[in-house]
Scaffold this motif. Structure first.
Motif, PDB file in Angstrom:
ATOM      1  N   ARG A   1       0.851  -1.181   0.000  1.00 18.78           N
ATOM      2  CA  ARG A   1       0.000   0.000   0.000  1.00 18.78           C
ATOM      3  C   ARG A   1       0.891   1.237   0.000  1.00 18.78           C
ATOM      4  NH1 ARG A   1      -5.472  -0.457   2.842  1.00 18.78           N
ATOM      5  NH2 ARG A   1      -5.324   1.592   1.964  1.00 18.78           N
ATOM      6  N   PRO A   2       0.434   2.327  -0.610  1.00 21.58           N
ATOM      7  CA  PRO A   2       1.256   3.548  -0.609  1.00 21.58           C
ATOM      8  C   PRO A   2       1.376   4.127   0.803  1.00 21.58           C
ATOM      9  CG  PRO A   2      -0.875   3.973  -1.598  1.00 21.58           C
ATOM     10  CD  PRO A   2      -0.802   2.507  -1.336  1.00 21.58           C
ATOM     11  N   LYS A   3       2.409   4.880   1.018  1.00 19.43           N
ATOM     12  CA  LYS A   3       2.690   5.470   2.332  1.00 19.43           C
ATOM     13  C   LYS A   3       1.861   6.745   2.512  1.00 19.43           C
ATOM     14  CE  LYS A   3       7.422   3.900   1.868  1.00 19.43           C
ATOM     15  NZ  LYS A   3       8.806   4.341   1.708  1.00 19.43           N
ATOM     16  N   ILE A   4       0.549   6.590   2.598  1.00 12.63           N
ATOM     17  CA  ILE A   4      -0.335   7.752   2.665  1.00 12.63           C
ATOM     18  C   ILE A   4      -0.095   8.567   3.932  1.00 12.63           C
ATOM     19  CG2 ILE A   4      -2.750   8.485   2.827  1.00 12.63           C
ATOM     20  CD1 ILE A   4      -3.403   6.193   0.908  1.00 12.63           C
ATOM     21  N   GLU A   5       0.092   7.915   5.060  1.00 16.13           N
ATOM     22  CA  GLU A   5       0.318   8.642   6.312  1.00 16.13           C
ATOM     23  C   GLU A   5       1.594   9.481   6.230  1.00 16.13           C
ATOM     24  OE1 GLU A   5      -0.540   5.351   6.293  1.00 16.13           O
ATOM     25  OE2 GLU A   5      -2.609   5.754   6.858  1.00 16.13           O
ATOM     26  N   GLU A   6       2.635   8.923   5.622  1.00 16.25           N
ATOM     27  CA  GLU A   6       3.889   9.679   5.452  1.00 16.25           C
ATOM     28  C   GLU A   6       3.682  10.846   4.483  1.00 16.25           C
ATOM     29  OE1 GLU A   6       6.877   9.402   7.043  1.00 16.25           O
ATOM     30  OE2 GLU A   6       5.747   8.027   8.307  1.00 16.25           O
TER      31      GLU A   6
ATOM     32  N   SER B   1      -3.206  19.227   4.049  1.00 18.48           N
ATOM     33  CA  SER B   1      -4.468  18.503   4.177  1.00 18.48           C
ATOM     34  C   SER B   1      -4.509  17.349   3.183  1.00 18.48           C
ATOM     35  CB  SER B   1      -5.653  19.440   3.909  1.00 18.48           C
ATOM     36  OG  SER B   1      -5.690  19.805   2.548  1.00 18.48           O
ATOM     37  N   ARG B   2      -5.468  16.470   3.351  1.00 20.45           N
ATOM     38  CA  ARG B   2      -5.616  15.344   2.418  1.00 20.45           C
ATOM     39  C   ARG B   2      -6.015  15.843   1.027  1.00 20.45           C
ATOM     40  NH1 ARG B   2     -10.567  12.517   5.387  1.00 20.45           N
ATOM     41  NH2 ARG B   2      -9.250  13.151   7.067  1.00 20.45           N
TER      42      ARG B   2
ATOM     43  N   ALA C   1      -0.808  14.682  -5.793  1.00 16.26           N
ATOM     44  CA  ALA C   1      -0.669  13.348  -6.404  1.00 16.26           C
ATOM     45  C   ALA C   1      -1.156  13.366  -7.850  1.00 16.26           C
ATOM     46  CB  ALA C   1      -1.429  12.315  -5.587  1.00 16.26           C
ATOM     47  N   ILE C   2      -2.225  14.093  -8.119  1.00 11.32           N
ATOM     48  CA  ILE C   2      -2.715  14.209  -9.498  1.00 11.32           C
ATOM     49  C   ILE C   2      -1.660  14.877 -10.378  1.00 11.32           C
ATOM     50  CG2 ILE C   2      -4.381  15.412 -10.978  1.00 11.32           C
ATOM     51  CD1 ILE C   2      -6.429  14.972  -8.692  1.00 11.32           C
ATOM     52  N   LYS C   3      -1.092  15.981  -9.893  1.00 14.41           N
ATOM     53  CA  LYS C   3      -0.074  16.684 -10.685  1.00 14.41           C
ATOM     54  C   LYS C   3       1.148  15.790 -10.928  1.00 14.41           C
ATOM     55  CE  LYS C   3      -0.473  21.223 -10.785  1.00 14.41           C
ATOM     56  NZ  LYS C   3       0.121  22.439 -10.910  1.00 14.41           N
ATOM     57  N   ARG C   4       1.572  15.061  -9.909  1.00 16.66           N
ATOM     58  CA  ARG C   4       2.736  14.180 -10.064  1.00 16.66           C
ATOM     59  C   ARG C   4       2.418  13.023 -11.013  1.00 16.66           C
ATOM     60  NH1 ARG C   4       7.640  13.386 -11.217  1.00 16.66           N
ATOM     61  NH2 ARG C   4       8.596  11.563 -10.269  1.00 16.66           N
TER      62      ARG C   4
ATOM     63  N   LYS D   1       3.024   5.408  -7.413  1.00 21.51           N
ATOM     64  CA  LYS D   1       4.374   5.985  -7.451  1.00 21.51           C
ATOM     65  C   LYS D   1       4.342   7.463  -7.080  1.00 21.51           C
ATOM     66  CE  LYS D   1       8.775   6.096  -8.662  1.00 21.51           C
ATOM     67  NZ  LYS D   1       9.615   6.309  -7.496  1.00 21.51           N
ATOM     68  N   ALA D   2       3.297   8.183  -7.515  1.00 24.25           N
ATOM     69  CA  ALA D   2       3.179   9.606  -7.202  1.00 24.25           C
ATOM     70  C   ALA D   2       3.077   9.820  -5.692  1.00 24.25           C
ATOM     71  CB  ALA D   2       1.962  10.190  -7.908  1.00 24.25           C
ATOM     72  N   ILE D   3       2.257   9.030  -5.013  1.00 22.32           N
ATOM     73  CA  ILE D   3       2.113   9.157  -3.562  1.00 22.32           C
ATOM     74  C   ILE D   3       3.413   8.767  -2.860  1.00 22.32           C
ATOM     75  CG2 ILE D   3       0.886   8.279  -1.527  1.00 22.32           C
ATOM     76  CD1 ILE D   3      -1.592   8.051  -3.375  1.00 22.32           C
ATOM     77  N   GLU D   4       4.067   7.729  -3.343  1.00 20.97           N
ATOM     78  CA  GLU D   4       5.356   7.312  -2.774  1.00 20.97           C
ATOM     79  C   GLU D   4       6.401   8.428  -2.925  1.00 20.97           C
ATOM     80  OE1 GLU D   4       6.508   4.031  -1.433  1.00 20.97           O
ATOM     81  OE2 GLU D   4       4.367   4.098  -0.994  1.00 20.97           O
ATOM     82  N   ASP D   5       6.440   9.072  -4.095  1.00 16.62           N
ATOM     83  CA  ASP D   5       7.393  10.160  -4.326  1.00 16.62           C
ATOM     84  C   ASP D   5       7.166  11.310  -3.356  1.00 16.62           C
ATOM     85  OD1 ASP D   5       8.536   8.714  -6.365  1.00 16.62           O
ATOM     86  OD2 ASP D   5       7.717   9.942  -7.988  1.00 16.62           O
ATOM     87  N   ILE D   6       5.902  11.647  -3.111  1.00 17.09           N
ATOM     88  CA  ILE D   6       5.590  12.716  -2.158  1.00 17.09           C
ATOM     89  C   ILE D   6       6.009  12.295  -0.752  1.00 17.09           C
ATOM     90  CG2 ILE D   6       3.711  14.025  -1.093  1.00 17.09           C
ATOM     91  CD1 ILE D   6       2.270  13.774  -3.881  1.00 17.09           C
TER      92      ILE D   6
END
Length: 72
Positions: A4-9, A16-17, A24-27, A52-57
């Motif tokens: 699962r992506p690291k959403i909490e991180e 904000s979410r 994440a959309i832009k990435r 991958k976008a969420i992981e990069d953030i």
């Protein structure tokens, strides 16, 4: 079982979410410009570009800059 992506991180890197969703959309769009496939190859194998976008953030590989000039 899939990872699962690291959403909490990732949420720690934004205010904000909703800001996370926007970033994440832009990435994801940036990653899609690199190739038309919806997957990117990583050390773990193929993952979706949205993942991958969420992981990069979360990992700080991309910086979220707000329109008001601030960043986190």
């Amino acid at each position: 079982m899939s990872r699962r992506p690291k959403i909490e991180e990732a949420l720690k890197k934004v205010e904000s979410r909703y800001e996370l969703v926007h970033a994440a959309i832009k990435r994801t769009l940036q990653l899609l410009e690199e190739g038309e496939d919806f997957f990117v190859r990583t050390e773990e194998g193929l993952v979706k570009k949205t993942f991958k976008a969420i992981e990069d953030i979360a990992e700080g590989k991309v910086k979220v800059i707000r329109r008001d000039g601030g960043s986190k």
